[in-house]
Design a protein around this motif. Structure first.
Motif, PDB file in Angstrom:
ATOM      1  N   ASP A 125     -30.759  33.764 -10.431  1.00 10.60           N
ATOM      2  CA  ASP A 125     -31.388  34.650 -11.409  1.00 10.60           C
ATOM      3  C   ASP A 125     -31.612  33.948 -12.741  1.00 10.60           C
ATOM      4  O   ASP A 125     -30.771  33.177 -13.203  1.00 10.60           O
ATOM      5  N   LEU A 126     -32.753  34.240 -13.352  1.00 15.64           N
ATOM      6  CA  LEU A 126     -33.048  33.786 -14.713  1.00 15.64           C
ATOM      7  C   LEU A 126     -32.925  35.013 -15.607  1.00 15.64           C
ATOM      8  O   LEU A 126     -33.764  35.917 -15.559  1.00 15.64           O
ATOM      9  N   ASP A 127     -31.876  35.057 -16.412  1.00 19.42           N
ATOM     10  CA  ASP A 127     -31.668  36.227 -17.251  1.00 19.42           C
ATOM     11  C   ASP A 127     -31.075  35.840 -18.601  1.00 19.42           C
ATOM     12  O   ASP A 127     -31.088  34.660 -18.982  1.00 19.42           O
ATOM     13  N   SER A 128     -30.548  36.811 -19.306  1.00 19.52           N
ATOM     14  CA  SER A 128     -30.097  36.596 -20.682  1.00 19.52           C
ATOM     15  C   SER A 128     -28.952  35.595 -20.792  1.00 19.52           C
ATOM     16  O   SER A 128     -28.813  34.929 -21.818  1.00 19.52           O
ATOM     17  N   LYS A 129     -28.138  35.482 -19.745  1.00 21.82           N
ATOM     18  CA  LYS A 129     -27.025  34.531 -19.820  1.00 21.82           C
ATOM     19  C   LYS A 129     -27.542  33.099 -19.892  1.00 21.82           C
ATOM     20  O   LYS A 129     -26.928  32.234 -20.538  1.00 21.82           O
ATOM     21  N   ASP A 130     -28.682  32.813 -19.249  1.00 19.52           N
ATOM     22  CA  ASP A 130     -29.293  31.482 -19.336  1.00 19.52           C
ATOM     23  C   ASP A 130     -29.795  31.210 -20.745  1.00 19.52           C
ATOM     24  O   ASP A 130     -29.679  30.094 -21.259  1.00 19.52           O
ATOM     25  N   ALA A 145     -36.770  22.829 -29.192  1.00 19.50           N
ATOM     26  CA  ALA A 145     -35.477  23.508 -29.122  1.00 19.50           C
ATOM     27  C   ALA A 145     -35.533  24.736 -28.225  1.00 19.50           C
ATOM     28  O   ALA A 145     -34.499  25.357 -27.963  1.00 19.50           O
ATOM     29  N   GLY A 146     -36.730  25.102 -27.735  1.00 15.85           N
ATOM     30  CA  GLY A 146     -36.932  26.373 -27.062  1.00 15.85           C
ATOM     31  C   GLY A 146     -36.908  26.430 -25.551  1.00 15.85           C
ATOM     32  O   GLY A 146     -36.801  27.526 -24.991  1.00 15.85           O
ATOM     33  N   PRO A 147     -37.039  25.317 -24.799  1.00 10.91           N
ATOM     34  CA  PRO A 147     -37.035  25.427 -23.340  1.00 10.91           C
ATOM     35  C   PRO A 147     -35.730  26.038 -22.817  1.00 10.91           C
ATOM     36  O   PRO A 147     -34.646  25.602 -23.191  1.00 10.91           O
ATOM     37  N   ILE A 148     -35.832  27.050 -21.964  1.00 10.92           N
ATOM     38  CA  ILE A 148     -34.663  27.711 -21.395  1.00 10.92           C
ATOM     39  C   ILE A 148     -34.200  26.936 -20.164  1.00 10.92           C
ATOM     40  O   ILE A 148     -35.022  26.540 -19.324  1.00 10.92           O
ATOM     41  N   VAL A 149     -32.883  26.730 -20.044  1.00  7.53           N
ATOM     42  CA  VAL A 149     -32.335  25.966 -18.923  1.00  7.53           C
ATOM     43  C   VAL A 149     -31.376  26.824 -18.103  1.00  7.53           C
ATOM     44  O   VAL A 149     -30.852  27.843 -18.571  1.00  7.53           O
ATOM     45  N   ASP A 150     -31.131  26.385 -16.880  1.00 10.97           N
ATOM     46  CA  ASP A 150     -30.329  27.108 -15.895  1.00 10.97           C
ATOM     47  C   ASP A 150     -28.843  26.858 -16.131  1.00 10.97           C
ATOM     48  O   ASP A 150     -28.375  25.723 -16.020  1.00 10.97           O
ATOM     49  N   ASP A 151     -28.099  27.916 -16.413  1.00 15.30           N
ATOM     50  CA  ASP A 151     -26.677  27.728 -16.708  1.00 15.30           C
ATOM     51  C   ASP A 151     -25.856  27.350 -15.474  1.00 15.30           C
ATOM     52  O   ASP A 151     -24.714  26.922 -15.592  1.00 15.30           O
ATOM     53  N   SER A 152     -26.446  27.499 -14.284  1.00 12.91           N
ATOM     54  CA  SER A 152     -25.732  27.107 -13.072  1.00 12.91           C
ATOM     55  C   SER A 152     -25.902  25.632 -12.739  1.00 12.91           C
ATOM     56  O   SER A 152     -25.229  25.115 -11.844  1.00 12.91           O
ATOM     57  N   VAL A 153     -26.789  24.955 -13.448  1.00 13.18           N
ATOM     58  CA  VAL A 153     -27.059  23.541 -13.187  1.00 13.18           C
ATOM     59  C   VAL A 153     -26.662  22.660 -14.367  1.00 13.18           C
ATOM     60  O   VAL A 153     -26.031  21.607 -14.190  1.00 13.18           O
ATOM     61  N   PHE A 154     -26.980  23.077 -15.576  1.00 11.75           N
ATOM     62  CA  PHE A 154     -26.782  22.237 -16.751  1.00 11.75           C
ATOM     63  C   PHE A 154     -25.338  22.279 -17.241  1.00 11.75           C
ATOM     64  O   PHE A 154     -24.642  23.293 -17.104  1.00 11.75           O
TER      65      PHE A 154
END
Length: 546
Positions: A119-124, A179-188
């Motif tokens: 999922d891509l959501d607010s936590k990312d 500074a704006g690209p959103i990244v995956d918290d499960s990978v980074f």
């Protein structure tokens, strides 16, 4: 020839917030699409001499890396390709606005997925900005987030950015920046810059494209990502390949011979001029925001704080005398054939608040050099001549004419015997690491704006946590930078921006040289090139088709 050159020089001179829509082109007529949606299929090939530093947004702040990020990562805010108005709009967000003077609240679209299925959501989103601030890499864009205090994610589709100062006039634009690209918290990683291969293995993509294959600074193959739900729509082509060139000559030959569809960054002014008369290609010129300049390291330059003879007054005299000796018009005409214009400030012509304090304060007061004035400046400070200047430049990142540019700068500085210049060059991959380690007392840099506002030529350079890392610190300038960013009244903000430039001109922490435009060359039947050379200064592969 005269008409084409006038069109180019006019675009460079007026490129800014109010007149950025102006473009020029030469060559056969080509199609022009204003939106990404409605893919036509097929594959487009692009060539560039630019280099990728890192795919991780926290570890790079350069044009080559950001070009890749714009294709593969989602952004909360963005601008439509080809739009004349660079005002940011929600991209993967449904809405974004100030809910209090210090709270910028973003509502995300529901049901978004990364290419790896998570999922891509607010936590990312919260993870993305928290790690930018925590890593604070010297080669990263964390300086753009100087006004960000904290990020919260009260639910899966809501993100609240708490700002230190209210009414930030630039924050929405910062969300479109490096500074704006959103990244995956499960990978980074939360606290370290990621290796390119780990990012690709994790399939942490949710932009218009995924990366299908990757050989760093050799070849990248992009594939359309059907899971992208942002405002930019589906790419015009199913796939795009980007080939990286060591030689601009080979780049020119390949676009002429039809081996690639589009050549982008960088070819020499002589090559561009000759391509204008080639009936097999089209030369497109977009709004100009590029700035070329010299950085002074306040620790290691002559009489710098870390040298054996530290003296702030003498160090300032050297910077000011250097400014007296430079002939920008000669560099623009002799090296770049008029494809660049002289720059006498840090905010380019055409942007709101742009003035030319360096023109009045240094040289002959009219834009030309003045060796006698430089000699007096040094003598008044008690500086013995000749002063040895160790000057570094980069031969592969800022175009093939950098060698000629800095050879001419060396000649100009050494005229009259006031300076002795030791000129050296280093390849970009090493250069961008060493420049922040106090390795170079004076060195070349170029600036490609993150967004169309004068603030982007001030905050990254002269704020407390600036990306130059040249040890320049002026509390008064820093206070004015903060003030202009939060001043709502347009006229008052413009005046503050003007005052910042005047104050910086007295210190000369960097020496602005030239202002330039965006240029791309394409083959017959290629569409969408003009749309990607827009006021957002983002090269978008998704608008290209044939």
């Amino acid at each position: 020839m005269a008409k084409n050159m006038f069109g180019l020089r006019s675009v460079i001179a007026v490129a800014g917030v109010s007149l950025l829509a102006l473009t020029a082109c030469t060559g056969p007529a080509g199609g022009n699409n204003t939106a990404s949606g409605g893919a036509t299929g097929g594959t487009i090939s692009v060539g560039t001499t630019d280099k990728v530093t890192f795919l991780d947004p926290a570890g790079s702040y350069d044009n080559g890396s950001f070009m890749v990020m714009n294709q593969i990562y989602p952004f909360l805010m963005n601008t439509l390709p080809g739009a004349t108005d660079p005002t940011p709009k929600p991209d993967i967000a449904e809405s974004a606005s100030f809910t209090t003077p210090t709270d910028f609240t973003v509502k995300l679209k529901a049901g978004m997925k990364w290419a790896n299925g998570t999922d891509l959501d607010s936590k990312d989103v919260k993870f993305t900005f928290d790690r930018q601030l925590k890593i604070n890499d010297p080669n990263g864009p964390a300086s753009l987030l100087g006004n960000l205090e904290s990020v919260s994610a009260p639910d899966a589709t809501t993100v609240v950015f708490k700002l230190k100062s209210p009414n930030d006039q630039t924050f929405a634009q910062v969300l479109t920046s490096p500074a704006g690209p959103i990244v995956d918290d499960s990978v980074f990683s939360a606290d370290a810059v990621m290796d390119d291969n780990a990012i690709i293995k994790g399939k942490s993509f949710a932009g218009q494209f995924t990366i299908d294959s990757y050989t760093k600074n050799t070849l990248i193959s992009y594939k359309k990502y059907d899971g992208y739900k942002g405002m930019l729509g589906a790419p015009k082509s199913d796939a795009v390949t980007v080939k990286y060139y060591a030689s601009s000559n080979n780049l020119k030959l390949d676009v002429q011979q039809g081996n690639i569809d589009v050549a982008w960054r960088s070819m020499s002014a002589t090559d561009i001029e000759s391509l204008k008369s080639d009936k097999n290609v089209q030369v497109d010129i977009g709004p100009g925001g590029e700035l070329r300049y010299i950085v002074f390291n306040f620790k290691t330059m002559p009489f710098g704080a870390a040298t054996s003879t530290p003296d702030a007054a003498k160090s300032l005299a050297v910077r000011q005398a250097t400014s007296d000796m430079i002939d920008r018009e000669a560099i623009a005409n002799q090296v770049y054939k008029g494809t660049y214009l002289p720059a006498f400030s840090w905010v380019p012509k055409g942007f709101t608040g742009a003035i030319e304090p360096m023109k009045d304060a240094y040289g002959d007061g009219k834009g030309g050099p003045d060796a006698d004035k430089a000699k007096k400046t040094l003598a008044d400070a008690g500086v013995a001549t000749p002063v040895t200047l160790d000057l570094q430049y980069n031969p592969d990142h800022y175009g093939p004419s950098s060698g000629d540019e800095y050879a001419l700068i060396k000649t100009q500085l050494e005229k009259g015997g006031l300076f002795k210049v030791n000129l050296q060059s280093t390849e970009w991959v090493t250069y961008q690491k060493e420049r922040v380690l106090d390795t170079y007392p004076m060195y070349q840099l170029g600036w490609f704006p993150d967004y169309s506002d004068a603030d982007n030529y001030l905050t990254p350079f002269f704020s407390a946590n600036n990306f130059l890392k040249n040890h320049y610190e002026n509390k008064g300038v820093q206070a004015m930078i903060e003030e202009q960013r939060t001043t709502v009244d347009a006229a008052a903000r413009t005046k503050i921006i003007e005052n910042i430039q005047s104050a910086v001109a007295k210190d000369v922490p960097t020496l602005p040289l030239l202002q330039g435009a965006q240029v791309a060359v394409s083959g017959k039947g290629v569409k969408g090139v003009k749309d990607t050379l827009d006021p957002a200064f983002k090269f978008r592969l998704a608008v290209l088709s044939k």
